[in-house]
Design an enzyme around this catalytic site. Structure first.
Site, PDB file in Angstrom:
ATOM      1  N   CYS A 283      25.637  -7.263 -54.755  1.00 31.34           N
ATOM      2  CA  CYS A 283      26.225  -6.114 -55.485  1.00 31.34           C
ATOM      3  C   CYS A 283      27.648  -5.843 -55.005  1.00 31.34           C
ATOM      4  O   CYS A 283      28.556  -5.619 -55.795  1.00 31.34           O
ATOM      5  CB  CYS A 283      25.427  -4.845 -55.264  1.00 31.34           C
ATOM      6  SG  CYS A 283      23.722  -4.917 -55.748  1.00 31.34           S
TER       7      CYS A 283
ATOM      8  N   HIS B  67      41.485  17.215 -50.104  1.00 29.01           N
ATOM      9  CA  HIS B  67      41.893  18.382 -50.893  1.00 29.01           C
ATOM     10  C   HIS B  67      43.378  18.668 -50.680  1.00 29.01           C
ATOM     11  O   HIS B  67      43.912  18.448 -49.590  1.00 29.01           O
ATOM     12  CB  HIS B  67      41.092  19.609 -50.461  1.00 29.01           C
ATOM     13  CG  HIS B  67      39.620  19.467 -50.668  1.00 29.01           C
ATOM     14  ND1 HIS B  67      39.012  19.808 -51.843  1.00 29.01           N
ATOM     15  CD2 HIS B  67      38.640  19.001 -49.862  1.00 29.01           C
ATOM     16  CE1 HIS B  67      37.713  19.576 -51.746  1.00 29.01           C
ATOM     17  NE2 HIS B  67      37.457  19.087 -50.557  1.00 29.01           N
TER      18      HIS B  67
HETATM   19  C1  LIG Z   1      28.139  17.783 -48.943  1.00 29.58           C
HETATM   20  C2  LIG Z   1      29.466  17.868 -48.247  1.00 29.58           C
HETATM   21  C3  LIG Z   1      30.631  17.553 -48.932  1.00 29.58           C
HETATM   22  C4  LIG Z   1      31.865  17.648 -48.304  1.00 29.58           C
HETATM   23  N1  LIG Z   1      32.979  17.243 -48.951  1.00 29.58           N
HETATM   24  C5  LIG Z   1      34.167  17.272 -48.332  1.00 29.58           C
HETATM   25  C6  LIG Z   1      35.326  16.791 -48.990  1.00 29.58           C
HETATM   26  O1  LIG Z   1      35.285  16.257 -50.091  1.00 29.58           O
HETATM   27  N2  LIG Z   1      36.520  16.927 -48.346  1.00 29.58           N
HETATM   28  C7  LIG Z   1      36.623  17.493 -47.108  1.00 29.58           C
HETATM   29  O2  LIG Z   1      37.738  17.625 -46.621  1.00 29.58           O
HETATM   30  N3  LIG Z   1      35.521  17.902 -46.447  1.00 29.58           N
HETATM   31  C8  LIG Z   1      34.301  17.788 -47.016  1.00 29.58           C
HETATM   32  N4  LIG Z   1      33.180  18.181 -46.338  1.00 29.58           N
HETATM   33  C9  LIG Z   1      33.305  18.685 -44.975  1.00 29.58           C
HETATM   34  C10 LIG Z   1      33.419  17.555 -43.938  1.00 29.58           C
HETATM   35  O3  LIG Z   1      32.408  16.605 -44.129  1.00 29.58           O
HETATM   36  C11 LIG Z   1      33.350  18.145 -42.540  1.00 29.58           C
HETATM   37  O4  LIG Z   1      34.270  19.197 -42.437  1.00 29.58           O
HETATM   38  C12 LIG Z   1      33.679  17.125 -41.455  1.00 29.58           C
HETATM   39  O5  LIG Z   1      32.919  15.958 -41.621  1.00 29.58           O
HETATM   40  C13 LIG Z   1      33.395  17.745 -40.097  1.00 29.58           C
HETATM   41  O6  LIG Z   1      33.493  16.781 -39.109  1.00 29.58           O
HETATM   42  P1  LIG Z   1      33.076  17.094 -37.613  1.00 29.58           P
HETATM   43  O7  LIG Z   1      33.544  15.948 -36.803  1.00 29.58           O
HETATM   44  O8  LIG Z   1      33.504  18.461 -37.229  1.00 29.58           O
HETATM   45  O9  LIG Z   1      31.492  17.199 -37.655  1.00 29.58           O
HETATM   46  P2  LIG Z   1      30.382  16.069 -37.657  1.00 29.58           P
HETATM   47  O10 LIG Z   1      30.724  14.947 -38.513  1.00 29.58           O
HETATM   48  O11 LIG Z   1      29.096  16.766 -37.918  1.00 29.58           O
HETATM   49  O12 LIG Z   1      30.403  15.528 -36.153  1.00 29.58           O
HETATM   50  C14 LIG Z   1      29.863  16.235 -35.072  1.00 29.58           C
HETATM   51  C15 LIG Z   1      29.238  15.223 -34.122  1.00 29.58           C
HETATM   52  O13 LIG Z   1      28.807  15.881 -32.947  1.00 29.58           O
HETATM   53  C16 LIG Z   1      27.652  15.215 -32.469  1.00 29.58           C
HETATM   54  N5  LIG Z   1      26.933  16.093 -31.558  1.00 29.58           N
HETATM   55  C17 LIG Z   1      26.334  17.270 -31.869  1.00 29.58           C
HETATM   56  N6  LIG Z   1      25.749  17.780 -30.775  1.00 29.58           N
HETATM   57  C18 LIG Z   1      26.000  16.921 -29.750  1.00 29.58           C
HETATM   58  C19 LIG Z   1      25.626  16.888 -28.373  1.00 29.58           C
HETATM   59  N7  LIG Z   1      24.893  17.861 -27.820  1.00 29.58           N
HETATM   60  N8  LIG Z   1      26.028  15.835 -27.626  1.00 29.58           N
HETATM   61  C20 LIG Z   1      26.776  14.832 -28.170  1.00 29.58           C
HETATM   62  N9  LIG Z   1      27.129  14.811 -29.471  1.00 29.58           N
HETATM   63  C21 LIG Z   1      26.754  15.839 -30.247  1.00 29.58           C
HETATM   64  C22 LIG Z   1      26.893  14.923 -33.767  1.00 29.58           C
HETATM   65  O14 LIG Z   1      25.940  13.879 -33.576  1.00 29.58           O
HETATM   66  C23 LIG Z   1      28.001  14.558 -34.718  1.00 29.58           C
HETATM   67  O15 LIG Z   1      28.211  13.157 -34.804  1.00 29.58           O
HETATM   68  C24 LIG Z   1      31.937  18.094 -46.946  1.00 29.58           C
HETATM   69  C25 LIG Z   1      30.767  18.400 -46.257  1.00 29.58           C
HETATM   70  C26 LIG Z   1      29.543  18.276 -46.882  1.00 29.58           C
HETATM   71  C27 LIG Z   1      28.296  18.570 -46.108  1.00 29.58           C
END
Ligand SMILES: Cc1cc2nc3c(=O)[nH]c(=O)nc-3n(C[C@H](O)[C@H](O)[C@H](O)COP(=O)(O)OP(=O)(O)OC[C@H]3O[C@@H](n4cnc5c(N)ncnc54)[C@H](O)[C@@H]3O)c2cc1C
Length: 586
Positions: A510, A136
């Site tokens: 594919c 974005h």
């Molecule tokens: C449908 C959808 C569409 C989206 N589209 C966009 C987009 O187009 N552009 C954009 O910028 N953002 C988008 N987002 C948002 C984006 O996907 C998230 O903001 C981003 O992936 C967050 O990453 P993260 O690393 O914080 O979380 P996560 O990817 O959830 O990673 C957290 C990790 O912590 C691990 N974890 C949890 N608890 C524990 C524990 N107790 N011990 C060890 N490990 C643990 C989990 O297994 C996980 O792998 C979208 C989200 C969704 C759901």
């Protein structure tokens, strides 16, 4: 007015007996309401109050699943593992999504001993796996929010980052379409001529003004045929559009895997398949991160656990926010029609959705087209179900934007779950009650777009929290992507086959993935079918695994030296083949 008085005023609007405590901007709510929707509504209303830094929503709703909390269940596991030592690190990051991996790589630029703990068998299995991959531009987040600042900065950093890591990234640009439906809700107040004039001149001007304020470059207003030239098959209902050239697209798990590989190369230790279940604390400091495999000593801890970041905070005795899961369903279309959509498209509707950017139509770096996501508050963080209503809602909504789009080219649907807090902003700050814990939590959309800037900001925070940061001159930020048969010319592929026959064995027709690529993915650490899929794209095409599954499973069995029946889809106990497989001993 004090926060307490404002909270009281908000709660008066609801017919429930809700008690609350306010402590340094954190509001703790308790009581009972009739439904999960009411639980969300109250939380959001409180989170909206100026000055509130977090809402811990302990209100129960009727029908809510009772039983031990996850934190209580984890404490049992913690007590069994608190004596086994795994190692000692200056920083332990919890969570291997795009955020944890970005922070790990950023820290690997310094002489700091870092470990990352991820409960899944691979990185990128949380929200990072199921989203649009849209970088974005930073237009939507509200004024003054951390989201806006880090989104704008993150977007700027993308080009250089993806070049260093050899990850495809395209600045395809986005168009915000203003149509005859944009002001539908206000139509009865506006005579037709005024509605059109407003949509043609005032609204695009207001959007552009906001974009300029956010320092977005090259933003243009388009009208009439200029829009039709940019967007093939766009609806005749379109009145004007705002084009933002800095919007980009990326493959979020490819980037996360690249960050992981590069951080590993620069000395970060990754503990996969390892769940954090508790903390060993002395006064207000964490001394050890207790996992289901043993304890990791830590000077500083980063909470990047996505949907579970509130539970990690609770395990550290510092409840400061509640994550309320919000599901988004997406539809994916065949690459065959990739020329149909060049830019990211959103139809502006006012009033805008209070908690979502509203979804849209996006191209992907691999040539597919995505429609979605929806936005639905759900009770369970694990609910990735999709029902027909979700699909119909998306089809109906975006067919209005591209009426002649070949919808029959739809190849799959999926859902991801966002991790918002009730304040709806990113929460990146030292924990209130624990001196050496940094929360990097509530990273919902635009988390992908903001990730490089979130990593930079988190390292600044760790610096302020006392982490000694000295540049490591031996840091090597480069990483080489896997070679792909699909991207080679005929001559190139022919010469690769002469060197290594397995380049000629195409196992996924594919996406045109060869056996050599499957083996390379295994050599890079993939141990499950889905891990191979994320690294090679095998199984992601039109037939959705039906041709390549067995072929890949067979290669995995040989390369990993395991019986076919032990080949996993992803997590433990996700074997494909139940019992003895024909042709295999025992
Ligand atoms: C449908 C959808 C569409 C989206 N589209 C966009 C987009 O187009 N552009 C954009 O910028 N953002 C988008 N987002 C948002 C984006 O996907 C998230 O903001 C981003 O992936 C967050 O990453 P993260 O690393 O914080 O979380 P996560 O990817 O959830 O990673 C957290 C990790 O912590 C691990 N974890 C949890 N608890 C524990 C524990 N107790 N011990 C060890 N490990 C643990 C989990 O297994 C996980 O792998 C979208 C989200 C969704 C759901």
């Amino acid at each position: 007015m004090s926060i307490s008085r404002k909270v009281k005023k908000v709660l008066k609007k609801f017919p429930y007996d809700i008690s609350f405590v306010v402590d340094e901007g954190i509001v703790l709510l308790e009581g009972e309401v009739n439904s999960h929707q009411e639980w969300v509504k109250i939380g959001l209303n409180i989170g909206d109050i100026k000055g509130v830094k977090g809402v811990v929503n302990e209100i129960r709703w009727k029908g809510m699943k009772e039983g031990k909390t996850r934190a209580e269940r984890r404490e049992n596991i913690a007590s069994k593992n608190e004596r086994k030592r795994l190692g000692k690190h200056e920083v332990v990051i919890i969570g291997g999504g795009i955020i944890g991996c970005s922070i790990a790589r950023e820290l690997s630029k310094f002489k700091v001993d870092v470990a990352l703990v991820e409960k899944g068998p691979d990185v990128s299995l949380g929200q990072t796996r199921a989203n649009n991959g849209m970088v974005h531009p930073g237009l939507a987040p509200s004024k003054g929010s951390l989201k806006r600042r880090l989104n704008v900065r993150g977007n700027e950093m993308y080009g250089e980052l993806c070049e260093e890591l050899d990850v495809p990234f395209k600045r395809v640009g986005s168009l915000i379409l203003i149509t005859s439906r944009t002001l539908k809700k206000y139509k009865r107040y506006l005579p037709l001529g005024l509605n059109t004039g407003f949509c043609k001149y005032i609204l695009p001007w207001l959007v552009k003004k906001k974009a300029d304020r956010n320092r977005l470059k090259g933003v243009e207003i388009l009208r009439g045929d200029d829009i039709k030239k940019e967007v093939k098959g766009v609806t005749d209902d379109v009145i004007s559009a705002v084009k933002i050239p800095s919007t980009g697209i990326v493959d979020p798990y490819e980037l996360t895997i690249a960050l992981y590989e590069n951080a590993k190369k620069n000395g970060v230790d990754f503990y996969l398949d390892t769940e954090v279940v508790g903390f060993a604390k002395e006064d207000s400091m964490i001394r050890g991160v207790i996992t289901d495999k043993g304890v990791l000593g830590a000077h500083h801890v980063v909470n990047a656990a996505g949907l579970y970041s509130d539970e990690i905070a609770e395990l550290a005795d510092t409840k400061e926010f509640t994550i309320h899961p919000r599901k988004g369903v997406e539809l994916l279309f065949n690459k065959r029609i990739q020329d149909d959509v060049e830019h990211c498209l959103t139809e502006l509707t006012l009033p805008s959705h209070p908690t979502s950017k509203g979804g849209g139509i996006n191209p992907t770096v691999h040539g597919n087209i995505i429609w979605g996501p929806t936005a639905k508050e759900i009770e369970s963080k694990k609910d990735t179900s999709v029902d027909k209503k979700d699909i119909d809602e998306i089809m109906e909504r975006y067919s209005k934007v591209l009426p002649d789009f070949p919808r029959s080219e739809f190849i799959r649907y999926f859902a991801g779950v966002r991790a918002p807090s009730f304040t709806e902003d990113f929460i990146i700050r030292p924990a209130k009650e624990v001196q050496n814990l940094l929360h990097v939590a509530a990273i919902q959309s635009p988390g992908i777009a903001s990730a490089p800037a979130i990593a930079e900001y988190s390292v600044e925070m760790l610096d302020k929290m006392g982490l000694k940061l000295e540049r490591d001159e031996s840091f090597d930020g480069s990483r080489r992507a896997m070679d792909r048969a699909a991207e080679m010319s005929d001559d190139e592929l022919r010469s690769r086959i002469q060197e290594e026959q397995r380049w000629g064995n195409i196992v996924c027709t594919c996406e045109m993935v060869s056996e050599a690529e499957i083996i390379e993915a295994i050599n890079r650490g993939a141990e499950s079918f889905d891990a191979i899929k994320r690294r090679t794209r095998a199984g992601m095409g039109e037939c959705q695994e039906s041709y390549c599954l067995l072929r890949i499973a067979d290669i995995m069995s040989k390369e990993l030296d395991i019986p076919l029946k032990n080949v996993k889809k992803e997590w433990a106990e996700s074997e494909f083949f139940d019992g003895t497989v024909r042709g295999e001993e025992g």
